[in-house]
Design a protein around this motif. Structure first.
Motif, PDB file in Angstrom:
ATOM      1  N   ARG A 121      -8.463  -4.746  -3.729  1.00 17.00           N
ATOM      2  CA  ARG A 121      -7.051  -4.384  -3.748  1.00 17.00           C
ATOM      3  C   ARG A 121      -6.156  -5.621  -3.942  1.00 17.00           C
ATOM      4  O   ARG A 121      -5.167  -5.586  -4.686  1.00 17.00           O
ATOM      5  N   SER A 125      -3.734  -6.099  -7.234  1.00 22.56           N
ATOM      6  CA  SER A 125      -2.295  -6.355  -7.140  1.00 22.56           C
ATOM      7  C   SER A 125      -1.912  -7.581  -7.953  1.00 22.56           C
ATOM      8  O   SER A 125      -0.875  -7.592  -8.649  1.00 22.56           O
ATOM      9  N   GLN A 128      -2.116  -6.876 -11.841  1.00 18.00           N
ATOM     10  CA  GLN A 128      -1.000  -6.097 -12.395  1.00 18.00           C
ATOM     11  C   GLN A 128       0.138  -6.990 -12.877  1.00 18.00           C
ATOM     12  O   GLN A 128       0.900  -6.603 -13.767  1.00 18.00           O
ATOM     13  N   ALA A 161      -8.870   0.467 -12.211  1.00 20.80           N
ATOM     14  CA  ALA A 161      -7.789   1.351 -11.771  1.00 20.80           C
ATOM     15  C   ALA A 161      -8.280   2.786 -11.600  1.00 20.80           C
ATOM     16  O   ALA A 161      -7.900   3.476 -10.639  1.00 20.80           O
ATOM     17  N   TYR A 165      -8.497   4.912  -8.122  1.00 16.16           N
ATOM     18  CA  TYR A 165      -7.884   6.240  -8.011  1.00 16.16           C
ATOM     19  C   TYR A 165      -8.890   7.262  -7.484  1.00 16.16           C
ATOM     20  O   TYR A 165      -8.584   8.067  -6.591  1.00 16.16           O
ATOM     21  N   ASP A 170      -4.690   7.254  -5.105  1.00  9.16           N
ATOM     22  CA  ASP A 170      -3.329   6.809  -5.386  1.00  9.16           C
ATOM     23  C   ASP A 170      -3.004   7.111  -6.857  1.00  9.16           C
ATOM     24  O   ASP A 170      -3.588   6.529  -7.764  1.00  9.16           O
ATOM     25  N   GLU A 171      -2.038   8.007  -7.093  1.00  7.20           N
ATOM     26  CA  GLU A 171      -1.695   8.414  -8.452  1.00  7.20           C
ATOM     27  C   GLU A 171      -1.217   7.242  -9.310  1.00  7.20           C
ATOM     28  O   GLU A 171      -1.388   7.255 -10.529  1.00  7.20           O
ATOM     29  N   GLU A 172      -0.629   6.234  -8.661  1.00  8.24           N
ATOM     30  CA  GLU A 172      -0.142   5.083  -9.422  1.00  8.24           C
ATOM     31  C   GLU A 172      -1.286   4.350 -10.109  1.00  8.24           C
ATOM     32  O   GLU A 172      -1.124   3.828 -11.220  1.00  8.24           O
ATOM     33  N   ASP A 173      -2.461   4.328  -9.464  1.00 10.93           N
ATOM     34  CA  ASP A 173      -3.618   3.693 -10.091  1.00 10.93           C
ATOM     35  C   ASP A 173      -4.029   4.432 -11.355  1.00 10.93           C
ATOM     36  O   ASP A 173      -4.356   3.813 -12.375  1.00 10.93           O
ATOM     37  N   GLU A 175      -2.061   6.228 -13.235  1.00  7.12           N
ATOM     38  CA  GLU A 175      -1.016   5.959 -14.230  1.00  7.12           C
ATOM     39  C   GLU A 175      -1.239   4.610 -14.910  1.00  7.12           C
ATOM     40  O   GLU A 175      -1.081   4.480 -16.127  1.00  7.12           O
ATOM     41  N   TRP A 176      -1.619   3.614 -14.115  1.00 11.95           N
ATOM     42  CA  TRP A 176      -1.956   2.309 -14.693  1.00 11.95           C
ATOM     43  C   TRP A 176      -3.123   2.444 -15.675  1.00 11.95           C
ATOM     44  O   TRP A 176      -3.090   1.893 -16.784  1.00 11.95           O
ATOM     45  N   ARG A 179      -2.057   4.128 -18.939  1.00 12.99           N
ATOM     46  CA  ARG A 179      -1.157   3.287 -19.729  1.00 12.99           C
ATOM     47  C   ARG A 179      -1.937   2.149 -20.403  1.00 12.99           C
ATOM     48  O   ARG A 179      -1.730   1.865 -21.585  1.00 12.99           O
TER      49      ARG A 179
END
Length: 347
Positions: A121, A125, A128, A161, A165, A170-173, A175-176, A179
């Motif tokens: 993690r 971070s 990113q 990512a 997930y 974590d939905e943000e992972d 999304e990364w 993308r």
């Protein structure tokens, strides 16, 4: 000789023993970058990302055997890496950190030791911060060169990512992952064949390095597409993975023998490339494989053992031989990934 006449598990065990016997540095708690190795050799510095793949092959051994020894060695190696890396898990190269994060996340999955998840993690971070608008997006290769984008930084980022997930929700992972995969597919993948190029804007001229044809670029794209398929169930991702696998085998192997050749010098980073490709092709083959992929993996395994393995257990950079001295850790790890992959394939 056929695959059933070889105990791939025994061969994988032997390769793990070779790694320990000839490469482990008990004083530094890392693997030496070559054998023979001398501490005063300027050309043999500490290689952070080679150690990441050493963690990965130890996780292979732990997953395969369940032996406590592997868990202890992984713990020692991670500690040694941090000490050798000036007391930090963070590195200047985004791709190097991704290899480490992926290996540590696998270690967490097997051991349930949350320290490894925490390190992954922390690394994620920091990774990113490599995303920026140069070249329309994408993760940079390193912190001192933010406008150079390549597959070795972006393919593993999708894999990491997506796995985070899957494990943490974590939905943000996710999304990364989506993308980054979209950027990678649009900028560094041949739309006609699925062949994956290495990078773009290395010389600040916007050029894509289409003359750099490397196996590991194909491997991480295959892995990224498979991971996304397994969380989205979108068949398009599986088709993309399969197309790149077929193209890579056709384009990058010896057309006569079907064996993967050496990539670059026998004492450099390129020694690791084939093993990374094999790791992700094997994962695809285990889950959704065509017989031709299995045959390709077995053929390369036979060639490694018959033509590129010394009596001491050292491997050659080309899996058709010869075996060079000094033996590079990068080359040795690639051979180990092939044998561990075949052991997995036939489990």
């Amino acid at each position: 000789m056929t695959a059933r006449h070889i105990s791939w598990e025994r061969r994988a065990d032997e390769s793990q023993e070779t790694l320990e016997k000839w490469f482990w540095n008990n004083e530094a708690s890392v693997y030496n970058p070559s054998y023979p190795w001398m501490a005063n050799r300027v050309e043999d510095p500490f290689h952070y990302w080679w150690q990441a793949h050493a963690v990965d092959v130890l996780v292979d051994g732990l997953e395969r055997t369940g032996r406590d020894w592997y868990e202890g060695r992984i713990r020692q190696l991670v500690h040694g890496v941090i000490v050798s890396n000036q007391g930090s898990i963070i590195n200047d190269y985004y791709d190097d950190m991704l290899w480490m994060a992926l290996a540590l996340l696998r270690a967490y999955e097997i051991t349930d030791d949350k320290v490894y998840l925490g390190y992954s993690r922390v690394l994620w971070s920091d990774i990113q911060t490599g995303w920026n608008d140069h070249c329309g997006g994408g993760i940079a290769w390193r912190k001192m060169q933010l406008d150079y984008k390549n597959t070795p930084a972006n393919g593993p980022a999708v894999i990491l990512a997506t796995r985070l997930y899957r494990m943490c929700g974590d939905e943000e992972d996710l999304e990364w992952a989506l993308r980054i995969f979209r950027w990678l597919s649009e900028h560094l993948v041949d739309p006609d064949t699925g062949f994956v190029w290495d990078g773009m804007n290395r010389l600040q001229d916007g050029t894509i390095d289409k003359d750099w044809e490397y196996t590991y670029c194909q491997g991480v794209y295959i892995g990224a597409a498979q991971e996304l398929y397994e969380v989205t169930h979108d068949e398009d991702y599986l088709q993309l993975a399969g197309r790149t696998a077929d193209t890579a085998i056709k384009r990058l192997t010896n057309p006569v023998t079907g064996i993967l050749p050496a990539e670059g010098d026998s004492d450099g980073d390129c020694g690791l490339f084939k093993g990374i490709f094999i790791r992700y092709l094997t994962s695809l083959t285990v889950s959704y494989g065509k017989p031709i992929w299995r045959e390709f993996l077995v053929k390369n395994g036979h060639s490694l053992l018959a033509r590129s393995t010394s009596p001491e257990g050292w491997f050659g950079n080309s899996w058709e031989g010869p075996i060079n001295r000094p033996v590079s850790l990068s080359v040795q790890l690639s051979g180990m990934m092939l044998l561990e992959s075949l052991a997995r394939l036939y489990r």
